[in-house]
Design a protein around this motif. Sequence first.
Motif, PDB file in Angstrom:
ATOM      1  N   ALA A   3       0.829  -1.327  -0.370  1.00  0.00           N
ATOM      2  CA  ALA A   3      -0.164  -0.086  -0.095  1.00  0.00           C
ATOM      3  C   ALA A   3       1.212   1.757   0.148  1.00  0.00           C
ATOM      4  O   ALA A   3       2.473   1.139   0.180  1.00  0.00           O
ATOM      5  CB  ALA A   3      -1.159   0.298   1.024  1.00  0.00           C
ATOM      6  N   PHE A   4       0.347   2.310  -0.605  1.00  0.00           N
ATOM      7  CA  PHE A   4       1.295   3.760  -0.177  1.00  0.00           C
ATOM      8  C   PHE A   4       1.524   3.841   0.803  1.00  0.00           C
ATOM      9  O   PHE A   4       0.845   3.799   2.339  1.00  0.00           O
ATOM     10  CB  PHE A   4      -0.136   4.922  -0.426  1.00  0.00           C
ATOM     11  N   THR A   5       3.190   4.136   1.074  1.00  0.00           N
ATOM     12  CA  THR A   5       3.622   3.997   2.333  1.00  0.00           C
ATOM     13  C   THR A   5       3.480   5.405   2.926  1.00  0.00           C
ATOM     14  O   THR A   5       3.372   6.337   2.476  1.00  0.00           O
ATOM     15  CB  THR A   5       5.647   3.783   1.863  1.00  0.00           C
ATOM     16  N   ASN A   6       4.025   5.512   4.507  1.00  0.00           N
ATOM     17  CA  ASN A   6       4.604   6.801   4.925  1.00  0.00           C
ATOM     18  C   ASN A   6       5.415   7.428   4.275  1.00  0.00           C
ATOM     19  O   ASN A   6       5.304   8.504   4.740  1.00  0.00           O
ATOM     20  CB  ASN A   6       4.735   6.814   6.538  1.00  0.00           C
ATOM     21  N   GLU A   7       6.622   6.395   3.795  1.00  0.00           N
ATOM     22  CA  GLU A   7       7.825   7.408   3.174  1.00  0.00           C
ATOM     23  C   GLU A   7       7.632   8.239   1.923  1.00  0.00           C
ATOM     24  O   GLU A   7       7.588   8.754   1.465  1.00  0.00           O
ATOM     25  CB  GLU A   7       8.952   6.591   3.151  1.00  0.00           C
ATOM     26  N   GLU A   8       6.125   7.322   1.438  1.00  0.00           N
ATOM     27  CA  GLU A   8       5.775   8.026   0.065  1.00  0.00           C
ATOM     28  C   GLU A   8       4.667   9.028   0.490  1.00  0.00           C
ATOM     29  O   GLU A   8       5.306  10.304  -0.300  1.00  0.00           O
ATOM     30  CB  GLU A   8       5.080   6.930  -0.426  1.00  0.00           C
ATOM     31  N   GLU A   9       4.326   9.547   1.399  1.00  0.00           N
ATOM     32  CA  GLU A   9       3.629  10.189   1.617  1.00  0.00           C
ATOM     33  C   GLU A   9       3.615  11.637   2.137  1.00  0.00           C
ATOM     34  O   GLU A   9       3.970  12.406   1.701  1.00  0.00           O
ATOM     35  CB  GLU A   9       2.665   9.364   2.700  1.00  0.00           C
ATOM     36  N   THR A  10       4.746  11.592   3.638  1.00  0.00           N
ATOM     37  CA  THR A  10       5.634  12.915   3.103  1.00  0.00           C
ATOM     38  C   THR A  10       6.957  12.999   1.915  1.00  0.00           C
ATOM     39  O   THR A  10       6.268  14.641   1.566  1.00  0.00           O
ATOM     40  CB  THR A  10       6.913  12.435   3.977  1.00  0.00           C
ATOM     41  N   GLN A  11       6.567  12.051   0.795  1.00  0.00           N
ATOM     42  CA  GLN A  11       7.802  12.762  -0.099  1.00  0.00           C
ATOM     43  C   GLN A  11       7.293  13.533  -1.183  1.00  0.00           C
ATOM     44  O   GLN A  11       7.666  13.945  -1.822  1.00  0.00           O
ATOM     45  CB  GLN A  11       8.463  11.631  -1.018  1.00  0.00           C
ATOM     46  N   GLY A  12       5.800  12.833  -0.759  1.00  0.00           N
ATOM     47  CA  GLY A  12       4.788  13.703  -1.667  1.00  0.00           C
ATOM     48  C   GLY A  12       3.733  14.894  -1.460  1.00  0.00           C
ATOM     49  O   GLY A  12       3.185  16.312  -1.962  1.00  0.00           O
ATOM     50  N   GLY A  13       4.268  15.179  -0.543  1.00  0.00           N
ATOM     51  CA  GLY A  13       4.256  15.864   0.371  1.00  0.00           C
ATOM     52  C   GLY A  13       2.904  16.374   1.100  1.00  0.00           C
ATOM     53  O   GLY A  13       2.407  17.748   1.850  1.00  0.00           O
ATOM     54  N   LEU A  14       2.271  15.980   1.355  1.00  0.00           N
ATOM     55  CA  LEU A  14       1.034  15.533   1.995  1.00  0.00           C
ATOM     56  C   LEU A  14       0.724  14.975   3.690  1.00  0.00           C
ATOM     57  O   LEU A  14      -0.023  15.667   4.468  1.00  0.00           O
ATOM     58  CB  LEU A  14      -0.111  15.519   1.657  1.00  0.00           C
TER      59      LEU A  14
ATOM     60  N   ALA B 297      -1.527  15.510   6.558  1.00  0.00           N
ATOM     61  CA  ALA B 297      -2.939  14.090   6.710  1.00  0.00           C
ATOM     62  C   ALA B 297      -3.213  13.841   7.566  1.00  0.00           C
ATOM     63  O   ALA B 297      -3.160  14.172   8.849  1.00  0.00           O
ATOM     64  CB  ALA B 297      -2.113  12.607   6.328  1.00  0.00           C
ATOM     65  N   PRO B 298      -4.966  14.217   7.984  1.00  0.00           N
ATOM     66  CA  PRO B 298      -5.368  13.194   9.232  1.00  0.00           C
ATOM     67  C   PRO B 298      -5.278  12.200   9.482  1.00  0.00           C
ATOM     68  O   PRO B 298      -5.039  11.788  10.868  1.00  0.00           O
ATOM     69  CB  PRO B 298      -7.295  13.611   9.030  1.00  0.00           C
ATOM     70  N   TRP B 299      -5.074  11.018   8.350  1.00  0.00           N
ATOM     71  CA  TRP B 299      -4.702  10.365   8.968  1.00  0.00           C
ATOM     72  C   TRP B 299      -3.207   9.595   8.013  1.00  0.00           C
ATOM     73  O   TRP B 299      -3.465   9.554   6.313  1.00  0.00           O
ATOM     74  CB  TRP B 299      -5.343   9.017   9.669  1.00  0.00           C
ATOM     75  N   LEU B 300      -2.400   8.234   8.357  1.00  0.00           N
ATOM     76  CA  LEU B 300      -1.536   7.392   6.842  1.00  0.00           C
ATOM     77  C   LEU B 300      -1.771   6.405   6.229  1.00  0.00           C
ATOM     78  O   LEU B 300      -2.364   5.529   7.552  1.00  0.00           O
ATOM     79  CB  LEU B 300      -0.130   7.680   7.647  1.00  0.00           C
ATOM     80  N   LEU B 301      -2.016   5.867   5.613  1.00  0.00           N
ATOM     81  CA  LEU B 301      -2.433   4.871   4.962  1.00  0.00           C
ATOM     82  C   LEU B 301      -1.879   3.636   6.275  1.00  0.00           C
ATOM     83  O   LEU B 301      -2.434   2.551   6.186  1.00  0.00           O
ATOM     84  CB  LEU B 301      -2.725   4.599   3.360  1.00  0.00           C
ATOM     85  N   GLN B 302      -0.270   3.766   5.863  1.00  0.00           N
ATOM     86  CA  GLN B 302       0.062   2.670   6.646  1.00  0.00           C
ATOM     87  C   GLN B 302       0.592   2.383   7.935  1.00  0.00           C
ATOM     88  O   GLN B 302       0.389   0.978   8.520  1.00  0.00           O
ATOM     89  CB  GLN B 302       1.749   3.025   5.569  1.00  0.00           C
ATOM     90  N   ASP B 303       0.268   3.317   8.070  1.00  0.00           N
ATOM     91  CA  ASP B 303      -0.359   3.014   9.716  1.00  0.00           C
ATOM     92  C   ASP B 303      -1.338   2.459   9.994  1.00  0.00           C
ATOM     93  O   ASP B 303      -1.666   1.646  11.341  1.00  0.00           O
ATOM     94  CB  ASP B 303       0.014   4.751  10.463  1.00  0.00           C
ATOM     95  N   ARG B 304      -3.138   3.586   9.723  1.00  0.00           N
ATOM     96  CA  ARG B 304      -4.063   2.548  10.070  1.00  0.00           C
ATOM     97  C   ARG B 304      -4.500   1.368   9.692  1.00  0.00           C
ATOM     98  O   ARG B 304      -4.939   0.649  10.072  1.00  0.00           O
ATOM     99  CB  ARG B 304      -4.734   4.163   9.164  1.00  0.00           C
TER     100      ARG B 304
END
Length: 231
Positions: A164-175, A179-186
């Motif tokens: 699934a889309f990772t925390n690292e990718e969400e970080t690099q993507g700038g959001l 974010a109210p929550w992160l997919l990898q974490d949830r």
Amino acid sequence: MTKILFVLTAADHWTLADGTAHPTGFWAEEVVVPYRALEAAGHEITVATPGGAVPPVDRASLAAEVNGGQEQADAFARALEEMTELRTPVPLAEVDLDDFAAVFYPGGHGPMEDLAVDAESGRLLVAALDSGKPLAVVCHGPAALLAAVRPDGANAFAGYRVAAFTNEEETQGGLAGQAPWLLQDRLTEAGVDVRAAEPWAAHLVVDRNLITGQNPASSTPVAEELLKRLG
């Protein structure tokens, strides 16, 4: 002709932590690539969304910089225009899983807004998982797995290995910071075993009848694996 169900978001925004609406929808590549592969192999596609709303494309997914240039971006835009199924989706509540040989969920941030909490989608996912039919999910599409809860409250996908889309990718993507929550974490909190690979590289994980991909680049291997399962 085998029928394949594409379940798409109906959300045109993702509500960020500060309450603002980030424009989104489905990610073009994650719909077009599997659609083309399945259609070329002779399969028929049906699109379903919450309430039967026409799914919005994330305009950012049609930008040249995320598609390796304007030519590919334009090709994806034309492909979406030609997909008449996108204009006449079936309401999720009316889907009969028995009509389909496989189920596919693409991403984009849209599923983080609606499919992550959609009970109809959750029931469909539990049924698809239990049926043994191929179930393919890409990028932010696994947000929908969060709504797949059994009567005892446990997530149906707990213990399954997924990409699934990772925390690292969400970080690099700038959001990530908004974010109210992160997919990898949830997903991890729900008991799902997220297998992260290098950011933005194609990454496929297969566990029983569940086929998952980490990001847009994973759309191709996910489509190939799905076709393999369909024979």
